[in-house]
Scaffold this motif. Structure first.
Motif, PDB file in Angstrom:
ATOM      1  N   LEU A 146     -68.574  24.062  69.488  1.00  8.98           N
ATOM      2  CA  LEU A 146     -67.981  22.800  69.938  1.00  8.98           C
ATOM      3  C   LEU A 146     -68.893  21.622  69.594  1.00  8.98           C
ATOM      4  CD1 LEU A 146     -65.894  21.156  71.568  1.00  8.98           C
ATOM      5  CD2 LEU A 146     -67.109  21.809  73.654  1.00  8.98           C
ATOM      6  N   LYS A 147     -70.180  21.807  69.779  1.00  8.60           N
ATOM      7  CA  LYS A 147     -71.115  20.708  69.503  1.00  8.60           C
ATOM      8  C   LYS A 147     -71.064  20.329  68.016  1.00  8.60           C
ATOM      9  CE  LYS A 147     -75.879  19.376  70.526  1.00  8.60           C
ATOM     10  NZ  LYS A 147     -77.148  19.891  71.037  1.00  8.60           N
ATOM     11  N   ALA A 148     -71.027  21.337  67.145  1.00 14.06           N
ATOM     12  CA  ALA A 148     -70.966  21.061  65.704  1.00 14.06           C
ATOM     13  C   ALA A 148     -69.689  20.286  65.377  1.00 14.06           C
ATOM     14  CB  ALA A 148     -71.029  22.365  64.917  1.00 14.06           C
ATOM     15  N   LYS A 149     -68.578  20.666  66.004  1.00 10.16           N
ATOM     16  CA  LYS A 149     -67.302  19.973  65.743  1.00 10.16           C
ATOM     17  C   LYS A 149     -67.337  18.542  66.279  1.00 10.16           C
ATOM     18  CE  LYS A 149     -64.271  23.010  64.270  1.00 10.16           C
ATOM     19  NZ  LYS A 149     -63.001  22.788  63.631  1.00 10.16           N
ATOM     20  N   LEU A 150     -67.978  18.362  67.441  1.00  8.28           N
ATOM     21  CA  LEU A 150     -68.057  17.008  68.006  1.00  8.28           C
ATOM     22  C   LEU A 150     -68.961  16.126  67.149  1.00  8.28           C
ATOM     23  CD1 LEU A 150     -68.245  17.851  71.832  1.00  8.28           C
ATOM     24  CD2 LEU A 150     -66.302  16.852  70.602  1.00  8.28           C
ATOM     25  N   ILE A 151     -69.987  16.718  66.562  1.00  8.91           N
ATOM     26  CA  ILE A 151     -70.861  15.935  65.670  1.00  8.91           C
ATOM     27  C   ILE A 151     -70.073  15.499  64.428  1.00  8.91           C
ATOM     28  CG2 ILE A 151     -72.905  16.101  64.165  1.00  8.91           C
ATOM     29  CD1 ILE A 151     -74.213  17.698  66.531  1.00  8.91           C
ATOM     30  N   GLU A 152     -69.143  16.359  63.961  1.00  9.68           N
ATOM     31  CA  GLU A 152     -68.267  15.940  62.846  1.00  9.68           C
ATOM     32  C   GLU A 152     -67.441  14.725  63.259  1.00  9.68           C
ATOM     33  OE1 GLU A 152     -65.785  19.168  61.520  1.00  9.68           O
ATOM     34  OE2 GLU A 152     -67.531  20.467  61.211  1.00  9.68           O
ATOM     35  N   LEU A 153     -66.949  14.740  64.512  1.00 15.98           N
ATOM     36  CA  LEU A 153     -66.179  13.584  65.010  1.00 15.98           C
ATOM     37  C   LEU A 153     -67.060  12.337  65.011  1.00 15.98           C
ATOM     38  CD1 LEU A 153     -64.043  14.404  68.196  1.00 15.98           C
ATOM     39  CD2 LEU A 153     -63.252  13.945  65.887  1.00 15.98           C
ATOM     40  N   LYS A 154     -68.295  12.527  65.445  1.00 19.01           N
ATOM     41  CA  LYS A 154     -69.242  11.395  65.479  1.00 19.01           C
ATOM     42  C   LYS A 154     -69.446  10.829  64.070  1.00 19.01           C
ATOM     43  CE  LYS A 154     -74.099  10.595  65.978  1.00 19.01           C
ATOM     44  NZ  LYS A 154     -75.408  11.086  66.283  1.00 19.01           N
ATOM     45  N   ASN A 155     -69.510  11.723  63.075  1.00 26.91           N
ATOM     46  CA  ASN A 155     -69.717  11.261  61.698  1.00 26.91           C
ATOM     47  C   ASN A 155     -68.524  10.462  61.179  1.00 26.91           C
ATOM     48  OD1 ASN A 155     -72.174  12.492  61.770  1.00 26.91           O
ATOM     49  ND2 ASN A 155     -71.503  14.369  60.737  1.00 26.91           N
ATOM     50  N   ARG A 156     -67.354  10.709  61.772  1.00 29.62           N
ATOM     51  CA  ARG A 156     -66.149  10.006  61.299  1.00 29.62           C
ATOM     52  C   ARG A 156     -65.813   8.758  62.121  1.00 29.62           C
ATOM     53  NH1 ARG A 156     -63.830  15.156  60.984  1.00 29.62           N
ATOM     54  NH2 ARG A 156     -62.392  14.757  62.678  1.00 29.62           N
ATOM     55  N   HIS A 157     -66.295   8.689  63.360  1.00 32.67           N
ATOM     56  CA  HIS A 157     -65.882   7.598  64.253  1.00 32.67           C
ATOM     57  C   HIS A 157     -67.102   6.871  64.812  1.00 32.67           C
ATOM     58  CE1 HIS A 157     -61.729   9.027  64.161  1.00 32.67           C
ATOM     59  NE2 HIS A 157     -62.235  10.246  64.254  1.00 32.67           N
ATOM     60  N   SER A 158     -67.242   5.579  64.473  1.00 25.04           N
ATOM     61  CA  SER A 158     -68.452   4.855  64.880  1.00 25.04           C
ATOM     62  C   SER A 158     -68.513   4.635  66.391  1.00 25.04           C
ATOM     63  CB  SER A 158     -68.520   3.516  64.150  1.00 25.04           C
ATOM     64  OG  SER A 158     -67.379   2.752  64.472  1.00 25.04           O
ATOM     65  N   LEU A 159     -67.364   4.769  67.064  1.00 26.94           N
ATOM     66  CA  LEU A 159     -67.355   4.612  68.531  1.00 26.94           C
ATOM     67  C   LEU A 159     -68.202   5.697  69.212  1.00 26.94           C
ATOM     68  CD1 LEU A 159     -65.953   2.857  70.769  1.00 26.94           C
ATOM     69  CD2 LEU A 159     -64.169   4.611  70.863  1.00 26.94           C
ATOM     70  N   VAL A 160     -68.298   6.851  68.563  1.00 23.72           N
ATOM     71  CA  VAL A 160     -69.080   7.958  69.144  1.00 23.72           C
ATOM     72  C   VAL A 160     -70.550   7.736  68.774  1.00 23.72           C
ATOM     73  CG1 VAL A 160     -69.425  10.451  69.213  1.00 23.72           C
ATOM     74  CG2 VAL A 160     -67.110   9.521  68.953  1.00 23.72           C
ATOM     75  N   GLY A 161     -71.344   7.330  69.755  1.00 28.24           N
ATOM     76  CA  GLY A 161     -72.745   7.031  69.482  1.00 28.24           C
ATOM     77  C   GLY A 161     -73.632   8.261  69.556  1.00 28.24           C
ATOM     78  N   ASP A 162     -73.313   9.167  70.479  1.00 22.21           N
ATOM     79  CA  ASP A 162     -74.193  10.323  70.669  1.00 22.21           C
ATOM     80  C   ASP A 162     -73.384  11.515  71.169  1.00 22.21           C
ATOM     81  OD1 ASP A 162     -76.739  11.569  70.681  1.00 22.21           O
ATOM     82  OD2 ASP A 162     -76.979  11.220  72.830  1.00 22.21           O
ATOM     83  N   VAL A 163     -73.758  12.678  70.647  1.00 16.52           N
ATOM     84  CA  VAL A 163     -73.201  13.950  71.140  1.00 16.52           C
ATOM     85  C   VAL A 163     -74.403  14.779  71.557  1.00 16.52           C
ATOM     86  CG1 VAL A 163     -72.059  16.094  70.472  1.00 16.52           C
ATOM     87  CG2 VAL A 163     -71.179  13.909  69.629  1.00 16.52           C
TER      88      VAL A 163
END
Ligand SMILES: Cc1ncc(COP(=O)(O)O)c(C=O)c1O
Length: 264
Positions: A168-185
């Motif tokens: 899950l963490k790896a997938k959420l980091i992918e989301l972070k790479n695509r969306h600038s709103l996600v600052g930290d996972v």
């Protein structure tokens, strides 16, 4: 708050630097009557899903003990295998607390709590002081607690937290790479936080967007919540039976909401 994302100390020595604040507080208290105890969750849940930096508890515990206090680990939200790598989150900090407090997951819904401590500290209560609790020592609750421990072992839920948490963490980091709103996972096992910010340099908290995101996720059948002083950290602490398929569903739906919040 020993927060390496938003706090004053963010480098490799952050754990030591934040522990200095505990040490200073312990010394002040010692000069003003003494230190009773230092309470700390082994990862700070409602404070924003904060993973303690390496060395923090080790140094903080040493300072508190030197000042005469005992060290209490609150494992209510973090314990029972959720960390994945360890059964108790405090083990990730390589410390042994004097007192551990346990609640919620210990009964998997059945109301139950427990305090674990050393013989010496337990014996210090046997001095005639009266402690009364209507439901304390209830055998039905104890049976529920024992059954929970069996299920965690038999269904290998700690291992599941370890594997699915990493996935899950790896997938959420992918989301972070695509969306600038996600600052930290950040997270350990199935204890995860997603911090939303308007700007990755200023870290301006995106609390309103976090509230909108959880509302839209609710519409899609997924219950989340926010934590942290700015209410901008999405907390993810699912039951330990959470599967890779569940993780895929969560991330896919969150990706849709992050891509187009107006239309999601
Ligand atoms: C981290 C933490 N500690 C302690 C408690 C209190 O637990 P109890 O209600 O079992 O006393 C809670 C409850 O939400 C909690 O989240």
């Amino acid at each position: 708050m020993p927060d390496v994302y938003r706090g004053p100390h963010r480098g490799d020595d952050a754990g030591i630097r934040y522990a200095e604040a505990v040490s200073n507080a312990a010394q002040d208290a010692e000069e003003n009557g003494g230190v009773a105890a230092f309470f700390c969750e082994s990862a700070v849940s409602c404070g924003g899903q904060i993973i303690l930096p390496p060395g923090y508890l080790h140094e903080a515990y040493a300072a508190v003990r030197a000042a005469g206090g005992v060290c209490v680990a609150d494992e209510v939200q973090t314990g029972f295998g959720r960390a994945g790598s360890h059964f108790w989150m405090f083990e990730t900090q390589d410390v042994v607390p004097d007192i551990v407090t346990l609640g919620k997951p210990i009964g998997n819904g059945h109301p139950l709590g427990a305090v674990i401590t050393t013989l010496e500290i337990a014996a210090s209560f046997a001095n005639g002081m009266e402690y009364f609790n209507t439901f304390g020592g209830n055998p039905v609750s104890c049976a529920a607690g024992l059954a929970v421990l069996d299920v965690i072992r038999d269904e290998e839920l700690q291992q599941n937290a370890h594997e699915v948490g990493a996935y899950l963490k790896a997938k959420l980091i992918e989301l972070k790479n695509r969306h600038s709103l996600v600052g930290d996972v950040r997270g350990e096992g199935l204890f995860m936080g997603i911090e939303l910010v308007h700007d990755r340099l200023t870290l301006e908290p995106a609390g309103r967007e976090a509230a909108i995101l959880i509302e839209q996720m609710k519409e899609k059948g997924i219950l989340l919540s926010t934590d942290g002083p700015f209410h901008n950290v999405i907390k993810i602490k699912p039951p330990l039976v959470f599967s890779r398929r569940d993780a895929d569903e969560l991330v896919a739906k969150m990706g849709v909401v992050l891509t187009d919040p107006q239309r999601a």
